[in-house]
Design an enzyme around this catalytic site. Structure first.
Site, short mmCIF file in Angstrom:
data_model
loop_
_atom_site.label_atom_id
_atom_site.label_comp_id
_atom_site.label_asym_id
_atom_site.label_seq_id
_atom_site.Cartn_x
_atom_site.Cartn_y
_atom_site.Cartn_z
N GLY A 144 0.49 -4.08 4.59
CA GLY A 144 0.80 -5.44 5.00
C GLY A 144 0.24 -5.71 6.38
O GLY A 144 0.07 -4.79 7.18
N GLN A 164 -0.50 -9.76 14.40
CA GLN A 164 -1.03 -8.44 14.76
C GLN A 164 -2.50 -8.46 15.12
O GLN A 164 -3.01 -7.52 15.74
CB GLN A 164 -0.81 -7.45 13.61
CG GLN A 164 0.65 -7.12 13.37
CD GLN A 164 0.81 -6.22 12.16
OE1 GLN A 164 0.86 -6.70 11.04
NE2 GLN A 164 0.87 -4.92 12.36
N CYS A 166 4.10 0.99 11.04
CA CYS A 166 3.48 -0.30 11.39
C CYS A 166 2.10 -0.04 11.96
O CYS A 166 1.93 0.86 12.78
CB CYS A 166 4.35 -1.01 12.43
SG CYS A 166 3.71 -2.61 12.93
N LEU A 167 1.12 -0.83 11.54
CA LEU A 167 -0.25 -0.65 12.05
C LEU A 167 -0.29 -0.90 13.56
O LEU A 167 -1.20 -0.42 14.24
CB LEU A 167 -1.22 -1.59 11.33
CG LEU A 167 -1.44 -1.30 9.84
CD1 LEU A 167 -2.36 -2.34 9.22
CD2 LEU A 167 -2.00 0.10 9.65
N HIS A 193 9.29 -7.09 6.77
CA HIS A 193 8.66 -6.51 7.96
C HIS A 193 7.58 -7.46 8.51
O HIS A 193 7.49 -7.69 9.72
CB HIS A 193 8.06 -5.15 7.56
CG HIS A 193 7.27 -4.44 8.61
ND1 HIS A 193 7.60 -3.18 9.08
CD2 HIS A 193 6.14 -4.79 9.29
CE1 HIS A 193 6.72 -2.82 10.00
NE2 HIS A 193 5.81 -3.76 10.14
N GLU A 194 6.77 -8.03 7.60
CA GLU A 194 5.67 -8.91 8.04
C GLU A 194 6.20 -10.25 8.55
O GLU A 194 5.67 -10.80 9.52
CB GLU A 194 4.67 -9.12 6.90
CG GLU A 194 4.01 -7.86 6.37
CD GLU A 194 3.42 -6.96 7.44
OE1 GLU A 194 3.00 -7.45 8.50
OE2 GLU A 194 3.41 -5.73 7.23
N HIS A 252 7.18 -9.97 12.04
CA HIS A 252 6.04 -10.07 12.97
C HIS A 252 5.78 -11.52 13.37
O HIS A 252 5.49 -11.81 14.53
CB HIS A 252 4.76 -9.52 12.32
CG HIS A 252 4.58 -8.04 12.46
ND1 HIS A 252 4.53 -7.40 13.68
CD2 HIS A 252 4.42 -7.07 11.53
CE1 HIS A 252 4.35 -6.09 13.48
NE2 HIS A 252 4.28 -5.87 12.18
#
Ligand code: ZN
Length: 168
Positions: free
Chosen positions: A46, A51, A91-92, A133-134, A137
């Site tokens: 995701g 991000q 997480c990226l 989660h996204e 963000h």
């Protein structure tokens, strides 16, 4: 398409609250294409526009094994949620850190697809966790915010140390 740079925690820009998309046009579709490429290359399941330092409410996800079920969420809203599930998240934007987070298990959400069409969908398991989660963000929230302050401080310290070790 292009691979985009991903902001790394504790970068302040990850705290921006994204604005709603007003127009689904070719520029936005190009951005979405680049976001998918960046996510698949990373690799991740995701990615939120936040991000990559674009503060618009756009999320791409693909939790399939083969990376062949891309899902685009523009202006996503969770309209129902139920149950609790605890799952290890990464997480990226926080590479190398994995921690258990508790969230609702089932969600129903509304969003707009890349053609500008509104849709509603139910999700559970990994897809539900990933979408929550996204969406976090987009609101400037990171999964470490769901952890204790002590754990969060430790992670921040670790990330700042890595930053110093990274070549400029
Ligand atoms: Zn993330």
């Amino acid at each position: 398409m292009a691979n985009l740079d991903i902001l790394i925690y504790p970068d302040d820009r990850l705290r921006n609250v994204a604005e709603s998309v007003t127009n689904v046009d070719d520029d936005l579709r190009a951005l979405i294409g680049n976001m998918f490429e960046t996510m698949y290359t990373a690799p991740g399941i995701g990615l939120a526009a936040t991000q990559i330092d674009v503060h618009q409410r756009v999320v791409v996800v693909d939790v399939s094994e083969n990376g062949d079920q891309p899902l685009t969420l523009i202006n996503p809203e969770i309209i129902e949620s139920d149950g609790r599930i605890e799952h290890e998240e990464g997480c990226l934007s926080i590479p190398g850190i994995y921690e258990s987070v508790e969230r609702p298990e089932l969600i129903k959400f509304a969003a707009i697809d890349r053609d500008g069409n509104p849709y509603e969908m139910e999700a559970d398991g990994l897809l539900s966790i990933c979408i929550q989660h996204e969406i976090d963000h987009l609101n400037g929230v990171l999964f470490v915010d769901h952890l204790s302050a002590l754990k969060r401080r430790r992670i921040k310290k670790k990330m700042l140390k890595h930053e110093k070790d990274r070549p400029a």
